[in-house]
Design an enzyme around this catalytic site. Structure first.
Site: not given
Length: 310
Positions: A17, A48-49, A107, A154, A158, A174, A185
């Protein structure tokens, strides 16, 4: 009767990343990191965005750099919080035109002010469906192919979830929306990843679940990471970083801790590793050296071999 040949397992995947730089100095650091990580031949590099328009523009610039000037394959983060459906559709279409062929659908963090507009999509699963809708409308640009769509998973509950079981059901939703794979994560205990995979498989999740590993080599960064992720710091790692005699010892301690997590995940059957790099290459490369992740060598075909006889 001859027995059918046995299929060999694919080598573990590798990905990193990166995030857009915020200054000229951090841009130089990022370019050096890209240069150092490229020879490891990762399967993709996520970008990332999020944030304000300037940071999002930086993400697009980084994607363009990776596509035009490196051999790396970018996976573009996409968040839906605060955006309209039309804005998201335009963004996905623009990514396709840029040459991006993979998206990590998230999200995103909810705004602190409850009165702030949260956008038209509530969940990452809805974003996955939107990506698939745009994909169908751009099948010619994709040569009738598909975008690779990843999602988050996760190992530790979360912060907004009522339970770990709920997180597993969200991951299943999903998948049903069209996700191809998941990246976890960060987590600090090997059992967290193993428990997640076991619970997900029991619930019907079949997509690959890639462990997200972060070599943390600074105690302040560990505290920041845990605050943002809603995690409690691992006491052993925190103590090792705090008690280290200097940067070199902190580096060794952080890399060693992350390498143990990575090795345990691979031994448990993980399909690969996703390394959160902080835009720094040294810890990621040292971790890979400790883990000895196998990579299939690839030699480019000489141009002469492509020329047909007249």
């Amino acid at each position: 009767m001859t027995a059918p040949p046995q299929r060999t397992a694919p080598p573990p995947s590798l990905s990193y990343e990166l995030y857009p730089p915020r200054s000229a100095a951090s841009a130089d650091t990022l370019l050096r990191t890209i240069e150092e990580l490229e020879p490891t031949r990762p399967d993709h590099v996520s970008v990332t965005y999020s944030g304000d328009e300037a940071r999002r523009a930086g993400s697009l610039a980084l994607l363009d750099h990776l596509i035009a000037r490196t051999t790396l394959r970018p996976l573009a983060h996409l968040t839906c919080v605060g955006s309209t459906r039309a804005e998201l559709e335009d963004t996905v279409a623009a990514l396709v035109r840029r040459g991006v062929r993979g998206v990590l659908a998230l999200r995103g963090d909810l705004p602190e002010d409850p009165g702030t507009d949260r956008g038209e999509l509530r969940y990452a699963g809805e974003l996955v469906e939107l990506v698939r809708d745009v994909e169908r409308r751009h099948s010619a640009a994709l040569a009738a192919g598909r975008l690779a769509v990843g999602v988050a998973a996760y190992p530790t509950r979360h912060p907004e979830s009522p339970s770990f079981r709920h997180d597993v059901e969200v991951l299943l939703a999903k998948q049903r929306s069209g996700a191809d794979f998941a990246i976890t994560q960060v987590y600090f205990r090997p059992q967290r990843y193993e428990r997640l995979v076991a619970a997900a498989r029991a619930a019907g999740v079949t997509i690959p679940i890639v462990p997200g590993i972060m070599p943390v080599t600074d105690p302040r960064r560990l505290q920041t990471l845990c605050r943002l992720a809603g995690l409690a710091p691992h006491p052993g790692l925190a103590a090792a970083l705090e008690d280290a005699s200097g940067p070199a010892e902190r580096h060794r301690a952080g890399v060693a801790f992350a390498a143990r997590l990575a090795r345990a995940a691979l031994d448990a059957g993980a399909p690969g590793l996703h390394l959160y790099t902080f835009n720094e290459h040294r810890a990621a490369l040292d971790l890979l050296e400790r883990v000895d992740l196998p990579r299939v060598p690839h030699e480019p075909v000489p141009l002469d071999d492509l020329l047909l006889p007249a």
